[in-house]
Scaffold this active site. Structure first.
Site, PDB file in Angstrom:
ATOM      1  CB  SER A 247      31.219  -0.094  -9.650  1.00 20.04           C
ATOM      2  OG  SER A 247      31.385  -1.494  -9.811  1.00 20.04           O
ATOM      3  CE  LYS A 296      25.096  -2.942 -18.133  1.00 11.42           C
ATOM      4  NZ  LYS A 296      24.197  -3.687 -17.240  1.00 11.42           N
ATOM      5  CG  ASP A 334      23.318  -7.187 -17.127  1.00  9.46           C
ATOM      6  OD1 ASP A 334      23.873  -7.466 -16.048  1.00  9.46           O
ATOM      7  OD2 ASP A 334      23.562  -6.154 -17.779  1.00  9.46           O
ATOM      8  N   GLY A 373      17.672   0.995 -21.881  1.00  9.94           N
ATOM      9  CA  GLY A 373      19.105   0.926 -22.146  1.00  9.94           C
ATOM     10  C   GLY A 373      19.586  -0.508 -22.159  1.00  9.94           C
ATOM     11  CB  ALA A 375      20.270  -2.847 -17.347  1.00  5.26           C
ATOM     12  CE1 TYR A 461      26.346  -2.471  -6.932  1.00  8.02           C
ATOM     13  CE2 TYR A 461      25.310  -2.736  -9.085  1.00  8.02           C
ATOM     14  CZ  TYR A 461      26.440  -2.508  -8.310  1.00  8.02           C
ATOM     15  OH  TYR A 461      27.655  -2.318  -8.914  1.00  8.02           O
TER      16      TYR A 461
END
Length: 515
Positions: A247, A296, A334, A373, A375, A461
């Protein structure tokens, strides 16, 4: 030798030779350490050790205890004649601290050390297994250690989960003698990062690029977290995820807190059991959370209230503890972050071709989503809200079908992804972890299949330019990095965390410089 601040940042030097210790001490000083722990037990021989004590360039802890190789391994070495001689030399040269294990302690040894005229303080340490890491058991251990008459106590604690750190914070707050707590394992990272808030006067960091589970680097302590600024009123935020080491949130949020003058810290939180985590860390100190893989969807059930958009999506990526009643409120940043990043890239291409429009450029597009999932659900709902036709691919086909049904889309078996080319100019969004560090050589789709896509978006990312994006660009597609989604969702989170403060230009600059 004096100290620069109330909080001491310590580098533990486990070296084979005195020469190697000297080199490591110089590096530790360069990287900002206030003190070093000299792990004498790791030395192959003790020649020149007196000269080391005399010529040290940093305050030091001379430790005779050895680290356990495993939870069932041995810990400590008896304070034999050679060990006792080393202690005497350390005291003779005014070394700031000496450490002896509780197992090595005898009343005779302590009396002998206390009778010496020296400024050296005595640390008594004890190794604690995870089954003993409760408030009651730690309290008993500390009471026993206090009876030794030590100036400082030290616990080396083997952790089972992040929940085991909570009793350590309690001990730091209530211990009547200065207490050092060093944890073993990645779950214990917050013991060092948050320890100063609860009274820790010393935290450990690693040198250079050395990776030790559960310890931050000296560089991150000094430049990312700036622990010397922490106080009892500091609010705690963090990313709840597993894995979590990838992260970049701490880089961004901590800089933004300082930029806005907000008294907060943002830390990685390696969490296996989400329900247990929120049950243990229920105080108002823990004010907000980013929620990452794989939590999430489970986060929806952990919240007392959920924003309608997040509830519809079935995934929460942001949780804020409401100050007035302590309830956990769930949000999803998101969805808009990912969709606006894709829309802006498409609009930029439309401007180039002079095809401007007020409606979403996703309207009517065939939108191929990989991953179902948390995201993935956010991206799917966002795409549907813009009028796209959503097709879902996921290794678990049942999950793909469930998400497709929720967005009036279609589910196709994952194995068919490379051959699924019903039309040109499609949009591809990868919401899976495929290609994320450390597995940067992976990609969810073949290079040949990418030729059918107008735009490819990757929610990953780390790295910024994934293999998927590299191959998509070569295939002629417009590419959108997950960094675009990251910065937008982070801005939304920061507003929720701080009740409105969000330095957009500053945070965007940080991302460009650091990511």
């Amino acid at each position: 030798m004096g100290f620069k601040s109330d909080l001491l940042v310590c580098a533990s030097l486990e070296c084979d030779s005195v020469e190697e210790i000297r080199d490591s001490m110089e590096l530790a000083k360069k990287e900002g350490a206030d003190i070093v722990e000299l792990c004498i037990a790791s030395l192959s021989n003790f020649s020149h050790i007196q000269n080391l004590f005399q010529s040290r360039i940093l305050p030091s802890i001379v430790s005779l205890t050895s680290r356990p190789i495993s939870p069932s391994g041995t810990f400590g070495r008896k304070c034999d004649e050679s060990g006792l001689q080393i202690i005497k030399w350390a005291m003779e040269f005014g070394v700031e601290f000496i450490e002896i294990g509780r197992e090595e302690y005898t009343r005779e040894l302590m009396d002998e050390l206390k009778n010496k005229t020296s400024r050296t303080q005595i640390i008594v340490s004890s190794y604690v297994t995870s089954d003993l890491c409760t408030t009651e058991r730690l309290s008993d251990i500390i009471t026993d250690m206090q009876s030794t008459g030590a100036d400082v106590l030290k616990l080396i604690i083997d952790l089972h989960s992040i929940a085991d750190v909570a009793p350590i914070f309690h001990m730091l707050t209530h211990c009547q003698v200065p207490l050092i707590a060093r944890t073993m394992g990645e779950s214990g990272l917050i013991s060092q990062l948050l320890g100063p808030k609860y009274g820790a006067f010393l935290v450990f960091g690693t040198l250079g690029d050395k990776n030790v589970a559960g310890l931050p680097s000296l560089a991150s302590i000094k430049h990312v977290y700036k622990l010397e600024n922490m106080n009892v009123d500091t609010k705690i935020f963090g990313v709840v995820s597993n894995p979590v080491s990838h992260s970049k949130g701490p880089l961004l949020h901590n800089s933004a807190f300082r930029h806005t003058g907000y008294n907060g810290i943002y830390v990685p939180l390696l969490v296996d059991d989400l329900q247990e985590f929120f049950s243990v860390y229920s105080s108002s100190d823990f004010a907000g959370f980013s929620v990452g893989i794989p939590h999430k969807e489970a986060a929806v059930r952990c919240c007392d209230e959920v924003h309608p958009l997040a509830l519809a999506i079935g995934a929460v990526n942001t949780i804020v503890r409401r100050p007035v009643d302590g309830k956990l409120i769930g949000y999803n940043t998101d969805c808009e972050a990912s969709i606006t990043a894709i829309e802006d890239a498409l609009r930029k291409e439309s401007v180039k071709s002079k095809q401007g429009s007020y409606i979403s450029p996703l309207a009517g597009k065939l939108f191929i989503l990989v991953g179902a999932g948390g995201a993935g659900r956010a991206i799917a709902f966002g795409a549907r809200s813009r009028g796209a036709r959503v097709v879902v691919f996921n290794r678990n086909f049942e999950r793909a079908k469930a998400l497709a049904l929720a967005v009036s889309g279609e589910a196709v078996p994952y194995e068919s992804l490379n051959d699924f080319r019903p039309e040109k100019g499609m949009i591809l969004a990868n919401a899976s972890a495929v290609g994320m560090e450390p597995d940067i050589d992976q990609t969810p789709i073949s290079k040949v299949a990418l030729k059918s896509y107008e735009l490819v978006f990757d929610a990953v990312y780390t790295p910024r330019n994934t293999r998927l994006l590299q191959e998509a660009a070569k295939a002629g597609a417009t590419v959108v990095s997950g960094v675009e989604m990251f910065i937008r969702q982070a801005l939304g989170q920061f507003k929720l965390f701080t009740n409105g403060l969000a330095p957009e230009e500053f945070m965007s600059k940080i991302v460009l410089e650091q990511f």
